[in-house]
Design a protein around this motif. Structure first.
Motif, PDB file in Angstrom:
ATOM      1  N   ILE A 159       0.819  -1.204   0.000  1.00  0.00           N
ATOM      2  CA  ILE A 159       0.000   0.000   0.000  1.00  0.00           C
ATOM      3  C   ILE A 159       0.861   1.265   0.000  1.00  0.00           C
ATOM      4  CG2 ILE A 159      -0.263   0.249   2.513  1.00  0.00           C
ATOM      5  CD1 ILE A 159      -3.274   0.859   1.913  1.00  0.00           C
ATOM      6  N   MET A 160       2.106   1.154   0.459  1.00  0.00           N
ATOM      7  CA  MET A 160       3.009   2.308   0.397  1.00  0.00           C
ATOM      8  C   MET A 160       3.400   2.606  -1.048  1.00  0.00           C
ATOM      9  SD  MET A 160       3.112   3.398   3.447  1.00  0.00           S
ATOM     10  CE  MET A 160       4.409   4.644   3.329  1.00  0.00           C
ATOM     11  N   ALA A 161       3.483   1.574  -1.894  1.00  0.00           N
ATOM     12  CA  ALA A 161       3.722   1.802  -3.315  1.00  0.00           C
ATOM     13  C   ALA A 161       2.518   2.501  -3.942  1.00  0.00           C
ATOM     14  CB  ALA A 161       4.011   0.484  -4.028  1.00  0.00           C
ATOM     15  N   THR A 162       1.315   2.120  -3.515  1.00  0.00           N
ATOM     16  CA  THR A 162       0.112   2.808  -3.989  1.00  0.00           C
ATOM     17  C   THR A 162       0.216   4.298  -3.695  1.00  0.00           C
ATOM     18  OG1 THR A 162      -1.193   0.828  -3.466  1.00  0.00           O
ATOM     19  CG2 THR A 162      -2.404   2.860  -3.898  1.00  0.00           C
ATOM     20  N   PHE A 163       0.554   4.621  -2.449  1.00  0.00           N
ATOM     21  CA  PHE A 163       0.646   6.021  -2.052  1.00  0.00           C
ATOM     22  C   PHE A 163       1.737   6.735  -2.843  1.00  0.00           C
ATOM     23  CE2 PHE A 163       2.137   9.593   0.441  1.00  0.00           C
ATOM     24  CZ  PHE A 163       0.970  10.178   0.895  1.00  0.00           C
ATOM     25  N   ALA A 164       2.920   6.138  -2.915  1.00  0.00           N
ATOM     26  CA  ALA A 164       4.058   6.802  -3.549  1.00  0.00           C
ATOM     27  C   ALA A 164       3.809   7.076  -5.029  1.00  0.00           C
ATOM     28  CB  ALA A 164       5.316   5.950  -3.377  1.00  0.00           C
ATOM     29  N   GLU A 165       3.131   6.151  -5.706  1.00  0.00           N
ATOM     30  CA  GLU A 165       2.913   6.292  -7.140  1.00  0.00           C
ATOM     31  C   GLU A 165       1.719   7.185  -7.483  1.00  0.00           C
ATOM     32  OE1 GLU A 165       2.583   2.289  -8.523  1.00  0.00           O
ATOM     33  OE2 GLU A 165       4.684   1.819  -8.065  1.00  0.00           O
ATOM     34  N   ASN A 166       0.977   7.606  -6.479  1.00  0.00           N
ATOM     35  CA  ASN A 166      -0.244   8.370  -6.725  1.00  0.00           C
ATOM     36  C   ASN A 166      -0.004   9.873  -6.812  1.00  0.00           C
ATOM     37  OD1 ASN A 166      -3.109   8.148  -7.133  1.00  0.00           O
ATOM     38  ND2 ASN A 166      -3.420   9.045  -5.111  1.00  0.00           N
ATOM     39  N   TYR A 167       1.221  10.315  -6.520  1.00  0.00           N
ATOM     40  CA  TYR A 167       1.499  11.753  -6.450  1.00  0.00           C
ATOM     41  C   TYR A 167       2.762  12.106  -7.210  1.00  0.00           C
ATOM     42  CZ  TYR A 167      -1.880  11.278  -2.681  1.00  0.00           C
ATOM     43  OH  TYR A 167      -3.005  10.986  -1.965  1.00  0.00           O
ATOM     44  N   ASP A 168       2.866  13.380  -7.548  1.00  0.00           N
ATOM     45  CA  ASP A 168       4.067  13.910  -8.173  1.00  0.00           C
ATOM     46  C   ASP A 168       4.987  14.432  -7.074  1.00  0.00           C
ATOM     47  OD1 ASP A 168       6.036  15.127  -9.635  1.00  0.00           O
ATOM     48  OD2 ASP A 168       4.717  16.559 -10.649  1.00  0.00           O
ATOM     49  N   PHE A 169       6.094  13.751  -6.865  1.00  0.00           N
ATOM     50  CA  PHE A 169       7.039  14.116  -5.820  1.00  0.00           C
ATOM     51  C   PHE A 169       8.174  14.994  -6.342  1.00  0.00           C
ATOM     52  CE2 PHE A 169       4.912  10.706  -3.643  1.00  0.00           C
ATOM     53  CZ  PHE A 169       5.076  10.964  -2.293  1.00  0.00           C
ATOM     54  N   THR A 170       8.058  15.519  -7.547  1.00  0.00           N
ATOM     55  CA  THR A 170       9.127  16.330  -8.109  1.00  0.00           C
ATOM     56  C   THR A 170       9.466  17.501  -7.186  1.00  0.00           C
ATOM     57  OG1 THR A 170       8.431  15.764 -10.357  1.00  0.00           O
ATOM     58  CG2 THR A 170       9.832  17.714 -10.093  1.00  0.00           C
ATOM     59  N   GLY A 171      10.732  17.614  -6.830  1.00  0.00           N
ATOM     60  CA  GLY A 171      11.192  18.702  -5.980  1.00  0.00           C
ATOM     61  C   GLY A 171      10.955  18.491  -4.500  1.00  0.00           C
ATOM     62  N   ILE A 172      10.373  17.367  -4.125  1.00  0.00           N
ATOM     63  CA  ILE A 172      10.077  17.071  -2.721  1.00  0.00           C
ATOM     64  C   ILE A 172      11.150  16.144  -2.162  1.00  0.00           C
ATOM     65  CG2 ILE A 172       8.450  15.909  -1.162  1.00  0.00           C
ATOM     66  CD1 ILE A 172       6.195  16.831  -3.011  1.00  0.00           C
ATOM     67  N   THR A 173      11.523  16.358  -0.921  1.00  0.00           N
ATOM     68  CA  THR A 173      12.474  15.482  -0.236  1.00  0.00           C
ATOM     69  C   THR A 173      11.704  14.424   0.545  1.00  0.00           C
ATOM     70  OG1 THR A 173      14.111  17.246  -0.040  1.00  0.00           O
ATOM     71  CG2 THR A 173      14.372  15.351   1.416  1.00  0.00           C
ATOM     72  N   ILE A 174      12.045  13.160   0.316  1.00  0.00           N
ATOM     73  CA  ILE A 174      11.396  12.039   0.999  1.00  0.00           C
ATOM     74  C   ILE A 174      12.335  11.500   2.070  1.00  0.00           C
ATOM     75  CG2 ILE A 174      10.567   9.666   0.752  1.00  0.00           C
ATOM     76  CD1 ILE A 174       9.671  10.384  -2.068  1.00  0.00           C
ATOM     77  N   TYR A 175      11.778  11.278   3.256  1.00  0.00           N
ATOM     78  CA  TYR A 175      12.511  10.673   4.366  1.00  0.00           C
ATOM     79  C   TYR A 175      11.863   9.324   4.678  1.00  0.00           C
ATOM     80  CZ  TYR A 175      14.353  15.386   5.037  1.00  0.00           C
ATOM     81  OH  TYR A 175      14.952  16.617   4.851  1.00  0.00           O
ATOM     82  N   PRO A 176      12.477   8.204   4.274  1.00  0.00           N
ATOM     83  CA  PRO A 176      11.905   6.900   4.608  1.00  0.00           C
ATOM     84  C   PRO A 176      12.056   6.601   6.099  1.00  0.00           C
ATOM     85  CG  PRO A 176      13.507   6.753   2.796  1.00  0.00           C
ATOM     86  CD  PRO A 176      13.684   8.079   3.459  1.00  0.00           C
ATOM     87  N   VAL A 177      10.999   6.111   6.707  1.00  0.00           N
ATOM     88  CA  VAL A 177      11.005   5.747   8.130  1.00  0.00           C
ATOM     89  C   VAL A 177      10.357   4.377   8.257  1.00  0.00           C
ATOM     90  CG1 VAL A 177      10.006   6.283  10.388  1.00  0.00           C
ATOM     91  CG2 VAL A 177      11.013   8.108   9.005  1.00  0.00           C
ATOM     92  N   THR A 178      11.000   3.475   8.991  1.00  0.00           N
ATOM     93  CA  THR A 178      10.447   2.127   9.125  1.00  0.00           C
ATOM     94  C   THR A 178      10.592   1.597  10.546  1.00  0.00           C
ATOM     95  OG1 THR A 178      12.527   0.983   8.569  1.00  0.00           O
ATOM     96  CG2 THR A 178      11.076   1.582   6.734  1.00  0.00           C
ATOM     97  N   THR A 179       9.653   0.709  10.897  1.00  0.00           N
ATOM     98  CA  THR A 179       9.812  -0.152  12.063  1.00  0.00           C
ATOM     99  C   THR A 179       9.960  -1.571  11.522  1.00  0.00           C
ATOM    100  OG1 THR A 179       7.399  -0.323  12.289  1.00  0.00           O
ATOM    101  CG2 THR A 179       8.513   1.345  13.617  1.00  0.00           C
TER     102      THR A 179
END
Length: 232
Positions: A159-179
């Motif tokens: 479902i995280m792939a669903t979220f990530a692919e649903n938006y244009d992240f151009t110019g945005i910084t992504i910080y991956p966080v996991t447990t």
């Protein structure tokens, strides 16, 4: 989780027969309660963190997916009211000025651990993109997005792939966080690079699910290193 677990028998995961081995697959989504005893970090719409949060350098979205119910815990099972990632998101949101969005599955994951393992195996095998019940209209007004989830069988829930692919992240910084149980960030950096062209993937943060509530100092250190909060 080490990557050699990718080659475990799918049939044994589906039957739930190898409880000790499959236990590590879903370790990331569990915990007892969120700070203050609330069972939810945020509503389905972005919200502001509690008063007293520290400033970030720009508009930040914290989007997270978490699962409660029956979960892996130090090789066994326990029933928990809120997922570890939900607890971690709550801890981050008290330190960073951000909007918080909980990603909800249109088809909720089962409360039972083995049933969730089986569903995750199917979704990974099929490259599924599970539907999101509460999608955000847009994210282009954010400078940074913290994407938080568990690690299920070395990667984030599909479902995280669903979220990530649903938006244009151009110019945005992504910080991956996991447990996680033993896989750290898993494949999240590689996966978000593929799903979010035009984004900058910054230093991520990972913590073992069972250790989330004791991770305050590590969270502070990571937030300071990344500039999401200022030291002092």
């Amino acid at each position: 989780m080490s990557t050699n677990l990718l080659g475990i028998s799918r049939r044994s995961a589906l039957r739930g027969a190898a409880a000790g081995l499959t236990g590590a697959l879903l370790a990331a989504g569990t915990a007892g309660c969120t700070p203050g005893g609330d069972s939810s970090v945020a509503s389905t719409q972005p919200s502001r963190p509690p008063a007293g949060s520290r400033e970030s350098s720009g508009r930040v979205l914290l989007a997270y997916f978490s699962r409660a119910g029956e979960n892996y815990y130090y090789g066994g099972r326990t029933n928990l009211d809120a997922g570890n990632t939900e607890v971690l998101a709550g801890m981050i949101s008290t330190r960073v000025t951000c909007d918080v969005h909980r990603i909800e599955a249109a088809e909720p994951y089962p409360d039972g651990y083995d049933a969730t393992v089986a569903r995750n195996v199917r979704e990974q095998d099929q490259g599924a993109r599970p539907a999101i019940a509460n999608p955000l209209p847009a994210i282009d007004h954010y400078d940074a997005v913290i994407l938080a989830s568990g690690i299920w069988n070395v990667r984030a829930p599909m479902i995280m792939a669903t979220f990530a692919e649903n938006y244009d992240f151009t110019g945005i910084t992504i910080y991956p966080v996991t447990t996680h149980a033993m896989s750290g960030l898993g494949t999240t950096v590689r996966d978000y690079e593929a799903s979010c062209p035009g984004a900058t993937i910054a230093e991520g943060f990972s913590v073992k699910g069972e250790e989330v509530r004791q991770a305050g100092a590590e969270i502070d250190s990571w937030l300071q290193r990344t500039g999401l909060i200022r030291a002092g």
